[in-house]
Design an enzyme around this catalytic site. Structure first.
Site, PDB file in Angstrom:
ATOM      1  N   CYS A   2       0.873  -1.192   0.000  1.00 35.71           N
ATOM      2  CA  CYS A   2       0.000   0.000   0.000  1.00 35.71           C
ATOM      3  C   CYS A   2       0.894   1.220   0.000  1.00 35.71           C
ATOM      4  CB  CYS A   2      -0.836   0.093   1.286  1.00 35.71           C
ATOM      5  SG  CYS A   2      -2.339  -0.886   1.264  1.00 35.71           S
ATOM      6  N   ARG A  18      -4.385   7.217  -1.161  1.00 34.82           N
ATOM      7  CA  ARG A  18      -3.642   5.972  -0.969  1.00 34.82           C
ATOM      8  C   ARG A  18      -4.018   4.930  -2.020  1.00 34.82           C
ATOM      9  NH1 ARG A  18      -6.018   2.744   3.201  1.00 34.82           N
ATOM     10  NH2 ARG A  18      -4.154   1.431   3.099  1.00 34.82           N
ATOM     11  N   ASN A  80      -0.499  -1.770   5.946  1.00 35.60           N
ATOM     12  CA  ASN A  80       0.029  -2.981   6.554  1.00 35.60           C
ATOM     13  C   ASN A  80       1.441  -2.757   7.121  1.00 35.60           C
ATOM     14  OD1 ASN A  80      -0.733  -5.603   7.112  1.00 35.60           O
ATOM     15  ND2 ASN A  80       0.429  -6.454   5.413  1.00 35.60           N
TER      16      ASN A  80
HETATM   17  C1  LIG Z   1      -4.828  -5.057   3.967  1.00 35.67           C
HETATM   18  C2  LIG Z   1      -4.969  -3.533   4.129  1.00 35.67           C
HETATM   19  C3  LIG Z   1      -3.610  -2.904   3.999  1.00 35.67           C
HETATM   20  C4  LIG Z   1      -3.091  -3.079   2.594  1.00 35.67           C
HETATM   21  C5  LIG Z   1      -1.585  -3.070   2.643  1.00 35.67           C
HETATM   22  O1  LIG Z   1      -0.935  -2.310   3.314  1.00 35.67           O
HETATM   23  N1  LIG Z   1      -1.020  -3.984   1.886  1.00 35.67           N
HETATM   24  C6  LIG Z   1       0.408  -4.173   1.896  1.00 35.67           C
HETATM   25  C7  LIG Z   1       0.725  -5.635   1.912  1.00 35.67           C
HETATM   26  S1  LIG Z   1       2.397  -5.878   2.257  1.00 35.67           S
HETATM   27  O2  LIG Z   1       2.703  -5.389   3.580  1.00 35.67           O
HETATM   28  O3  LIG Z   1       3.181  -5.221   1.248  1.00 35.67           O
HETATM   29  O4  LIG Z   1       2.550  -7.343   2.182  1.00 35.67           O
HETATM   30  C8  LIG Z   1      -5.580  -3.158   5.477  1.00 35.67           C
HETATM   31  C9  LIG Z   1      -5.801  -1.618   5.551  1.00 35.67           C
HETATM   32  C10 LIG Z   1      -7.018  -1.395   6.433  1.00 35.67           C
HETATM   33  C11 LIG Z   1      -7.329  -2.791   6.985  1.00 35.67           C
HETATM   34  C12 LIG Z   1      -8.756  -3.026   7.467  1.00 35.67           C
HETATM   35  C13 LIG Z   1      -9.142  -2.004   8.549  1.00 35.67           C
HETATM   36  O5  LIG Z   1      -8.158  -1.936   9.572  1.00 35.67           O
HETATM   37  C14 LIG Z   1     -10.533  -2.318   9.143  1.00 35.67           C
HETATM   38  C15 LIG Z   1     -10.687  -3.762   9.626  1.00 35.67           C
HETATM   39  C16 LIG Z   1      -9.951  -4.014  10.936  1.00 35.67           C
HETATM   40  C17 LIG Z   1     -10.150  -5.445  11.429  1.00 35.67           C
HETATM   41  O6  LIG Z   1      -9.426  -5.632  12.615  1.00 35.67           O
HETATM   42  C18 LIG Z   1      -9.673  -6.425  10.372  1.00 35.67           C
HETATM   43  C19 LIG Z   1     -10.437  -6.214   9.079  1.00 35.67           C
HETATM   44  C20 LIG Z   1     -10.301  -4.777   8.531  1.00 35.67           C
HETATM   45  C21 LIG Z   1     -11.327  -4.705   7.389  1.00 35.67           C
HETATM   46  C22 LIG Z   1      -8.860  -4.473   8.022  1.00 35.67           C
HETATM   47  C23 LIG Z   1      -8.436  -5.478   6.930  1.00 35.67           C
HETATM   48  C24 LIG Z   1      -7.036  -5.165   6.348  1.00 35.67           C
HETATM   49  O7  LIG Z   1      -6.049  -5.334   7.332  1.00 35.67           O
HETATM   50  C25 LIG Z   1      -6.962  -3.704   5.814  1.00 35.67           C
HETATM   51  C26 LIG Z   1      -7.909  -3.608   4.618  1.00 35.67           C
END
Ligand SMILES: C[C@H](CCC(=O)NCCS(=O)(=O)O)[C@H]1CC[C@H]2[C@@H]3[C@H](O)C[C@@H]4C[C@H](O)CC[C@]4(C)[C@H]3C[C@H](O)[C@]12C
Length: 314
Positions: A2, A18, A80
């Protein structure tokens, strides 16, 4: 993966946005929490009732925002931060306890500036509490931004850290200070075009424009994206007007957006840029472009009913 960025227009209004890179969506959409929505904090946090608009899902009548902004133009995004994020296992007495899932909501319901959030964070505990069994605690770090500046909030094993973000950029791990340190390795990269160079007595002619910004890392990893997003964000000239600034945001984030087939997650699935969002502090409008459709959807805070007390989606 992200990536988040912020910048100002020629009237000091902020644009913030973002890329959300992941393998599957959660059914996220525009979610608006009006002034009178009854936010029930997980612990002892307050609710100062700022209306909030962002991208997220609603679980147990609570907006779980991936990124959002409020009526004062304060914005936040969660990215993340899997290997490093360590939240408190229990609430801590005499501090404001905020569950990880409600952090973006807590920031935007209660504050009007990055300065005020930063001050409040001196006495905050972020608690590893899930909203329910279906949605386990997400291991994130956050970028918080307003018209003046941005900060990064990271909860590591040694506690909560708040960093000024002079390049208004955030990707994923490693910790923010390491990302900033690594930028120094790219200090030589520049938009200039050199006509020719001398190697001793030998004169080498370069292809026209061929060396513009040469040396930027090209991969989709977090460190490469940080360099590319920070470089592009810091070099894009200041724009005037909503259209040019929204365009700037989408163009800059397209430089770090992930297409299908180029990144495989730990569980073997393709990760791609599921959406790109943009918040305009000038018009309090949220823009959203999803992977499968180049059309940009948008809605302003004024498109929702702020006199209601229920969460609204579009
Ligand atoms: C996966 C998302 C972040 C994307 C990201 O940073 N990807 C990078 C991957 S990597 O590091 O390069 O491997 C995060 C951002 C916001 C998060 C969401 C939000 O925090 C809202 C809720 C919170 C709950 O605890 C879990 C589900 C959830 C719905 C989360 C799911 C997931 O962790 C999300 C969608």
């Amino acid at each position: 993966m992200c990536t988040a960025i912020r910048f100002d227009d020629d009237h000091d209004s902020m644009y913030f946005g973002r890329n959300l890179d992941w393998s599957e969506d959660y059914g996220e959409k525009f979610v608006f929490a009006p002034h009178d929505y009854h936010y029930q904090p997980a612990f002892n946090a307050e609710d100062k009732n700022h209306p909030v608009l962002g991208i997220g899902i609603i679980v147990d009548d609570t907006p779980l925002y991936f990124d959002c902004a409020n009526d004062a133009g304060l914005a936040v995004a969660g990215l993340n931060y899997a290997r490093y994020a360590k939240y408190a296992q229990e609430p801590v007495n005499f501090t404001t306890n905020v569950a990880a899932y409600e952090f973006p909501l807590w920031v935007t319901r209660n504050f009007t500036s990055v300065d005020d959030v930063q001050e409040a964070l001196k006495n905050v505990t972020i608690v590893a509490q899930a909203i329910n069994k279906q949605y386990p605690v997400a291991t994130l770090h956050w970028m918080i931004a307003d018209a003046k500046r941005s900060i990064v909030v990271e909860c590591d094993a040694d506690g909560l850290h708040v960093y000024d973000d002079p390049v208004d950029t955030l990707t994923n791990q490693p910790p923010f200070p390491q990302q900033m340190e690594n930028l120094g390795n790219y200090a030589h990269v520049a938009p200039r075009t050199q006509k020719s160079v001398k190697w001793g007595n030998v004169s080498l002619a370069t292809n026209q424009d061929a060396n513009s910004s040469e040396g930027l890392p090209g991969g989709y990893g977090s460190v490469a994206r940080f360099v590319r997003a920070a470089y592009n964000n810091m070099h894009y000239p200041t724009q005037s007007g909503e259209k040019a600034n929204v365009n700037r945001l989408f163009k800059t984030l397209s430089m770090v957006s992930v297409i299908e087939g180029t990144a495989i997650s730990a569980n073997g699935e393709f990760e791609k840029t599921l959406y790109t969002s943009c918040f305009s502090g000038a018009t309090r409008t949220y823009y959203l472009k999803k992977y499968d459709d180049e059309t940009v959807a948008s809605c302003a805070m004024s498109d929702f009913d702020n006199s209601a007390n229920t969460l609204q989606t579009k």
